[in-house]
Design a protein around this motif. Structure first.
Motif, short mmCIF file in Angstrom:
data_model
loop_
_atom_site.label_atom_id
_atom_site.label_comp_id
_atom_site.label_asym_id
_atom_site.label_seq_id
_atom_site.Cartn_x
_atom_site.Cartn_y
_atom_site.Cartn_z
N PRO A 136 0.82 -1.20 0.00
CA PRO A 136 0.00 0.00 0.00
C PRO A 136 0.87 1.26 0.00
CG PRO A 136 -0.23 -1.23 2.07
CD PRO A 136 0.67 -2.01 1.18
N LEU A 137 0.38 2.27 -0.69
CA LEU A 137 1.08 3.55 -0.75
C LEU A 137 0.82 4.34 0.53
CD1 LEU A 137 0.16 4.57 -4.42
CD2 LEU A 137 2.30 3.58 -3.63
N SER A 138 1.70 5.29 0.83
CA SER A 138 1.43 6.23 1.92
C SER A 138 1.21 7.59 1.28
CB SER A 138 2.58 6.26 2.92
OG SER A 138 3.77 6.67 2.28
N PHE A 139 0.43 8.42 1.97
CA PHE A 139 0.00 9.68 1.38
C PHE A 139 0.33 10.85 2.29
CE2 PHE A 139 -2.56 6.31 -0.32
CZ PHE A 139 -2.45 6.54 -1.68
N GLY A 140 0.58 12.01 1.66
CA GLY A 140 0.85 13.23 2.38
C GLY A 140 -0.44 13.97 2.69
N ALA A 141 -0.29 15.24 2.98
CA ALA A 141 -1.43 16.10 3.33
C ALA A 141 -2.24 16.44 2.09
CB ALA A 141 -0.91 17.38 3.98
N ASP A 142 -3.41 16.99 2.34
CA ASP A 142 -4.29 17.45 1.27
C ASP A 142 -3.53 18.43 0.38
OD1 ASP A 142 -6.50 18.20 -0.26
OD2 ASP A 142 -7.51 19.26 1.37
N GLU A 143 -3.56 18.19 -0.93
CA GLU A 143 -2.87 19.05 -1.89
C GLU A 143 -3.64 20.33 -2.19
OE1 GLU A 143 0.20 18.61 -3.53
OE2 GLU A 143 0.51 17.04 -2.04
N ILE A 144 -4.90 20.38 -1.82
CA ILE A 144 -5.73 21.56 -2.09
C ILE A 144 -5.60 22.53 -0.91
CG2 ILE A 144 -8.09 22.39 -2.52
CD1 ILE A 144 -8.67 19.51 -3.59
N PRO A 145 -5.27 23.78 -1.16
CA PRO A 145 -5.19 24.74 -0.06
C PRO A 145 -6.58 25.00 0.53
CG PRO A 145 -5.05 25.89 -2.14
CD PRO A 145 -5.04 24.41 -2.46
N ASP A 146 -6.65 25.54 1.72
CA ASP A 146 -7.93 25.89 2.34
C ASP A 146 -8.54 27.05 1.56
OD1 ASP A 146 -7.17 23.97 4.14
OD2 ASP A 146 -6.82 25.35 5.79
N MET A 147 -9.50 26.74 0.73
CA MET A 147 -10.07 27.74 -0.18
C MET A 147 -10.95 28.74 0.57
SD MET A 147 -8.69 26.96 -3.06
CE MET A 147 -9.60 27.88 -4.30
N THR A 148 -10.92 29.99 0.11
CA THR A 148 -11.75 31.06 0.68
C THR A 148 -12.67 31.67 -0.38
OG1 THR A 148 -9.96 32.65 0.29
CG2 THR A 148 -10.07 31.62 2.48
N GLN B 59 -3.69 10.16 -6.05
CA GLN B 59 -3.90 8.72 -5.87
C GLN B 59 -4.73 8.42 -4.62
OE1 GLN B 59 0.38 7.80 -6.37
NE2 GLN B 59 -0.32 6.42 -7.98
N GLN B 60 -5.22 9.46 -3.98
CA GLN B 60 -6.15 9.29 -2.85
C GLN B 60 -7.04 10.52 -2.78
OE1 GLN B 60 -5.16 7.56 1.11
NE2 GLN B 60 -5.39 9.65 1.84
N TYR B 61 -8.31 10.28 -2.48
CA TYR B 61 -9.23 11.40 -2.25
C TYR B 61 -10.18 11.02 -1.12
CZ TYR B 61 -12.98 9.06 -4.96
OH TYR B 61 -13.93 8.18 -5.42
N THR B 62 -10.74 12.04 -0.48
CA THR B 62 -11.71 11.81 0.59
C THR B 62 -12.95 12.65 0.32
OG1 THR B 62 -10.95 13.60 2.04
CG2 THR B 62 -9.84 11.46 2.28
N ILE B 63 -14.07 12.14 0.83
CA ILE B 63 -15.34 12.88 0.82
C ILE B 63 -15.87 12.81 2.24
CG2 ILE B 63 -17.70 12.99 -0.07
CD1 ILE B 63 -16.72 11.62 -2.60
N MET C 251 -7.68 15.84 -1.66
CA MET C 251 -6.96 15.06 -2.67
C MET C 251 -5.48 14.99 -2.28
SD MET C 251 -8.63 16.48 -6.19
CE MET C 251 -10.37 16.92 -6.25
N MET C 252 -4.91 13.77 -2.36
CA MET C 252 -3.54 13.56 -1.94
C MET C 252 -2.71 12.85 -3.00
SD MET C 252 -5.91 13.14 0.54
CE MET C 252 -6.29 13.39 2.25
N VAL C 253 -1.41 13.08 -2.94
CA VAL C 253 -0.45 12.35 -3.78
C VAL C 253 0.30 11.35 -2.91
CG1 VAL C 253 -0.20 14.24 -5.44
CG2 VAL C 253 1.37 14.08 -3.52
N ALA C 254 0.81 10.30 -3.53
CA ALA C 254 1.60 9.31 -2.79
C ALA C 254 2.98 9.88 -2.48
CB ALA C 254 1.70 8.03 -3.60
N GLN C 255 3.53 9.46 -1.36
CA GLN C 255 4.88 9.92 -0.98
C GLN C 255 5.91 8.90 -1.33
OE1 GLN C 255 4.23 10.80 3.22
NE2 GLN C 255 4.16 12.96 2.67
#
Length: 181
Positions: free
Chosen positions: A26-38, A92-96, A177-181
């Motif tokens: 299994p891959l490991s993932f970093g933080a959300d790639e999308i900034p906190d949108m305003t 390679q990973q997303y959450t809802i 949305m995250m990318v694999a590390q």
């Protein structure tokens, strides 16, 4: 030939003895790639969506807040929401996530696709059909155990085709949305 698995090592029987072959784990993932949108365009990237209900704008699904308001489509049963990065990323990973206060649980997605934009067409990366009921604040994670993405796309979309309660608008509290590390 018989195979046994030891952690991340795949042991294959070759000529009477077992030989180690590196197994894809299994891959490991970093933080959300999308900034906190305003807003739809701040601080960076662009949020687009099929429709929204006043005060429940699309960018609110990317503001990193677990409590309402999130995004409500104001269109029964089907809607889409997308985020465009400033450059291509291999997601390679997303959450809802559903709202923490339990509001709008019937408006959560039941059927959807997660798609990447080539610049001229959408490519379906992951399909979910018949997702069960959501609970308050529930975050569902989808990654390399569920789908494969080997391409960097500049834009990704969640295209909802059905919600839990029929004839309800789509509602999503948070998307990551995250990318694999």
């Amino acid at each position: 030939e018989p195979t046994m698995f030891l952690g991340r090592m795949d042991m294959r029987k070759i000529g009477g003895s077992f030989a180690g072959v590196a197994a894809a784990g299994p891959l490991s993932f970093g933080a959300d790639e999308i900034p906190d949108m305003t807003s739809d365009t701040a601080p960076s990237g662009t949020v687009t969506y099929s429709a929204d209900y006043a005060g429940y704008n699309g960018w609110m699904a990317f503001d990193d807040k677990a409590s309402p308001p999130g995004w409500d489509s104001d269109v029964p049963n089907a809607a889409w929401i997308a985020y465009e990065f400033t450059g291509p990323k291999k997601i390679q990973q997303y959450t809802i996530q559903a709202a923490a206060d339990g509001s709008s649980l019937g408006q959560m997605p039941k059927d959807w696709t997660f798609e990447g934009w080539t610049g001229s067409a959408w490519v379906v990366l992951h399909t979910v059909s018949g997702a069960g009921a959501w609970s308050s604040g529930e975050k569902r994670t989808y990654n390399d155990a569920d789908f494969t993405n080997n391409t960097s796309y500049i834009k990704y979309k969640i295209d909802v085709t059905a919600v839990i309660a029929v004839d309800s608008a789509v509602s999503i509290q948070e998307i990551e949305m995250m990318v694999a590390q």
